[in-house]
Design a protein around this motif. Structure first.
Motif, mmCIF file in Angstrom:
data_model
loop_
_atom_site.group_PDB
_atom_site.id
_atom_site.type_symbol
_atom_site.label_atom_id
_atom_site.label_comp_id
_atom_site.label_asym_id
_atom_site.label_seq_id
_atom_site.Cartn_x
_atom_site.Cartn_y
_atom_site.Cartn_z
ATOM 1 N N ARG A 109 12.108 3.527 -7.381
ATOM 2 C CA ARG A 109 12.947 4.351 -6.502
ATOM 3 C C ARG A 109 12.084 5.219 -5.581
ATOM 4 N NH1 ARG A 109 16.098 5.832 -10.181
ATOM 5 N NH2 ARG A 109 15.011 7.679 -10.848
ATOM 6 N N GLU A 110 10.961 5.737 -6.090
ATOM 7 C CA GLU A 110 10.094 6.606 -5.298
ATOM 8 C C GLU A 110 9.200 5.831 -4.334
ATOM 9 O OE1 GLU A 110 7.993 8.930 -8.193
ATOM 10 O OE2 GLU A 110 9.709 10.251 -8.554
ATOM 11 N N HIS A 111 9.043 4.535 -4.556
ATOM 12 C CA HIS A 111 8.167 3.718 -3.715
ATOM 13 C C HIS A 111 8.889 2.452 -3.260
ATOM 14 C CE1 HIS A 111 4.749 6.245 -4.821
ATOM 15 N NE2 HIS A 111 5.229 6.227 -6.044
ATOM 16 N N PRO A 112 9.987 2.597 -2.517
ATOM 17 C CA PRO A 112 10.746 1.394 -2.143
ATOM 18 C C PRO A 112 9.964 0.448 -1.240
ATOM 19 C CG PRO A 112 11.556 3.316 -0.955
ATOM 20 C CD PRO A 112 10.564 3.808 -1.966
ATOM 21 N N GLU A 113 9.117 0.996 -0.364
ATOM 22 C CA GLU A 113 8.363 0.130 0.549
ATOM 23 C C GLU A 113 7.331 -0.701 -0.210
ATOM 24 O OE1 GLU A 113 6.834 2.713 3.538
ATOM 25 O OE2 GLU A 113 8.807 3.036 4.442
ATOM 26 N N GLU A 114 6.638 -0.065 -1.154
ATOM 27 C CA GLU A 114 5.648 -0.800 -1.934
ATOM 28 C C GLU A 114 6.334 -1.839 -2.814
ATOM 29 O OE1 GLU A 114 5.730 2.468 -1.607
ATOM 30 O OE2 GLU A 114 3.774 3.109 -0.892
ATOM 31 N N HIS A 115 7.487 -1.468 -3.375
ATOM 32 C CA HIS A 115 8.255 -2.392 -4.204
ATOM 33 C C HIS A 115 8.655 -3.607 -3.377
ATOM 34 C CE1 HIS A 115 10.918 -3.655 -7.440
ATOM 35 N NE2 HIS A 115 11.883 -3.815 -6.548
ATOM 36 N N ALA A 116 9.156 -3.357 -2.166
ATOM 37 C CA ALA A 116 9.558 -4.453 -1.285
ATOM 38 C C ALA A 116 8.347 -5.283 -0.867
ATOM 39 C CB ALA A 116 10.276 -3.902 -0.060
ATOM 40 N N LYS A 169 -3.028 0.201 13.748
ATOM 41 C CA LYS A 169 -2.354 -0.804 12.914
ATOM 42 C C LYS A 169 -3.215 -1.152 11.701
ATOM 43 C CE LYS A 169 1.637 -1.894 14.682
ATOM 44 N NZ LYS A 169 2.856 -1.720 13.934
ATOM 45 N N ALA A 170 -4.514 -1.296 11.934
ATOM 46 C CA ALA A 170 -5.419 -1.636 10.831
ATOM 47 C C ALA A 170 -5.426 -0.527 9.785
ATOM 48 C CB ALA A 170 -6.823 -1.886 11.364
ATOM 49 N N MET A 171 -5.469 0.742 10.232
ATOM 50 C CA MET A 171 -5.464 1.861 9.285
ATOM 51 C C MET A 171 -4.144 1.913 8.515
ATOM 52 S SD MET A 171 -8.364 3.168 9.242
ATOM 53 C CE MET A 171 -8.014 4.595 8.258
ATOM 54 N N ARG A 172 -3.042 1.690 9.214
ATOM 55 C CA ARG A 172 -1.732 1.692 8.560
ATOM 56 C C ARG A 172 -1.651 0.560 7.534
ATOM 57 N NH1 ARG A 172 3.789 3.597 9.856
ATOM 58 N NH2 ARG A 172 4.887 2.906 8.013
ATOM 59 N N PHE A 173 -2.152 -0.607 7.916
ATOM 60 C CA PHE A 173 -2.145 -1.756 7.014
ATOM 61 C C PHE A 173 -2.968 -1.459 5.766
ATOM 62 C CE2 PHE A 173 -4.210 -5.658 5.509
ATOM 63 C CZ PHE A 173 -3.089 -6.377 5.127
ATOM 64 N N LEU A 174 -4.165 -0.894 5.956
ATOM 65 C CA LEU A 174 -5.030 -0.592 4.806
ATOM 66 C C LEU A 174 -4.419 0.477 3.917
ATOM 67 C CD1 LEU A 174 -8.530 -0.701 6.520
ATOM 68 C CD2 LEU A 174 -7.523 -2.417 4.992
ATOM 69 N N THR A 175 -3.796 1.486 4.529
ATOM 70 C CA THR A 175 -3.142 2.542 3.751
ATOM 71 C C THR A 175 -1.975 1.972 2.946
ATOM 72 O OG1 THR A 175 -3.753 4.156 5.431
ATOM 73 C CG2 THR A 175 -2.005 4.788 3.923
ATOM 74 N N ASP A 176 -1.149 1.163 3.625
ATOM 75 C CA ASP A 176 -0.012 0.536 2.943
ATOM 76 C C ASP A 176 -0.482 -0.378 1.822
ATOM 77 O OD1 ASP A 176 1.639 1.858 4.667
ATOM 78 O OD2 ASP A 176 2.203 0.089 5.841
ATOM 79 N N LYS A 177 -1.555 -1.119 2.084
ATOM 80 C CA LYS A 177 -2.071 -2.048 1.074
ATOM 81 C C LYS A 177 -2.594 -1.278 -0.141
ATOM 82 C CE LYS A 177 -4.997 -6.056 0.557
ATOM 83 N NZ LYS A 177 -5.868 -7.003 1.188
ATOM 84 N N ALA A 178 -3.282 -0.156 0.103
ATOM 85 C CA ALA A 178 -3.790 0.661 -1.009
ATOM 86 C C ALA A 178 -2.635 1.244 -1.822
ATOM 87 C CB ALA A 178 -4.689 1.773 -0.484
ATOM 88 N N ALA A 179 -1.597 1.742 -1.131
ATOM 89 C CA ALA A 179 -0.440 2.307 -1.833
ATOM 90 C C ALA A 179 0.270 1.224 -2.641
ATOM 91 C CB ALA A 179 0.526 2.948 -0.842
ATOM 92 N N ALA A 180 0.445 0.054 -2.039
ATOM 93 C CA ALA A 180 1.099 -1.045 -2.753
ATOM 94 C C ALA A 180 0.268 -1.485 -3.950
ATOM 95 C CB ALA A 180 1.338 -2.224 -1.808
ATOM 96 N N SER A 181 -1.045 -1.461 -3.789
ATOM 97 C CA SER A 181 -1.926 -1.851 -4.894
ATOM 98 C C SER A 181 -1.825 -0.855 -6.045
ATOM 99 C CB SER A 181 -3.368 -1.944 -4.393
ATOM 100 O OG SER A 181 -4.231 -2.227 -5.461
#
Length: 168
Positions: free
Chosen positions: A75-82, A137-149
């Motif tokens: 619930r707290e991380h819907p984007e990473e879950h998706a 975009k690259a920084m956003r991608f890396l940040t999102d990837k780290a959070a998802a990881s």
């Protein structure tokens, strides 16, 4: 002193206990018993069964806590879950489109700079914009990837613990 007549919950033998007694050992089967009282009755229950039931309830509570923690994490991380469960989500598609557009701007920028009088300024500007957008975009991608990881690792750990508890 009052004495009460009760039966052993394990073997059924009759027992005489003092009115204030909470625990007794059956003289026939040696079971440890708790003397329980309700408004209208007095009975015994095996202490071992009480301990077993308490252990089962503690295990059930641990399972519920882990399930709740997984649900809270999702619930707290819907984007990473998706992102984990939908690799081709709209964010990934948007990143690819942006990468293609930026690539075109970077390639076309120098071409425009050589073909017009104001070309160097336009080409240089497009090149800088392309590099900045690509960098963001690259920084956003890396940040999102780290959070998802991090999310994925925590979820996997909780799921593993939950599986251990439910299989045991």
């Amino acid at each position: 002193m009052d004495t009460l007549s009760v039966r052993c919950n394990h073997c059924g033998a009759p027992l005489q206990v003092a009115g204030s007694t909470r625990f007794v050992t059956c003289q026939f089967c040696q079971s440890s018993l708790e003397v329980k009282r309700t408004g209208s009755s007095v009975f015994t229950e095996e202490v071992a069964k009480i301990a077993e039931n308490t252990g089962k309830m503690a295990e059930s509570l641990d399972v519920m806590k882990l399930q709740q923690e997984i649900e809270t994490l999702d619930r707290e991380h819907p984007e990473e879950h998706a992102a984990i469960f939908n690799v081709l989500g709209s964010r990934a598609f948007g990143a690819w489109v942006a990468l293609i557009v930026v690539g075109l701007v970077i390639v076309l920028g120098p071409l425009l700079s050589s073909s017009q009088k104001a070309g160097p300024a336009i080409g240089g500007t497009l090149l800088v914009i392309g590099i900045v957008v690509l960098g963001r975009k690259a920084m956003r991608f890396l940040t999102d990837k780290a959070a998802a990881s991090a999310y994925g690792q925590r979820r996997a750990e909780l799921t593993r613990k939950l599986n251990e508890l439910t299989k045991g």
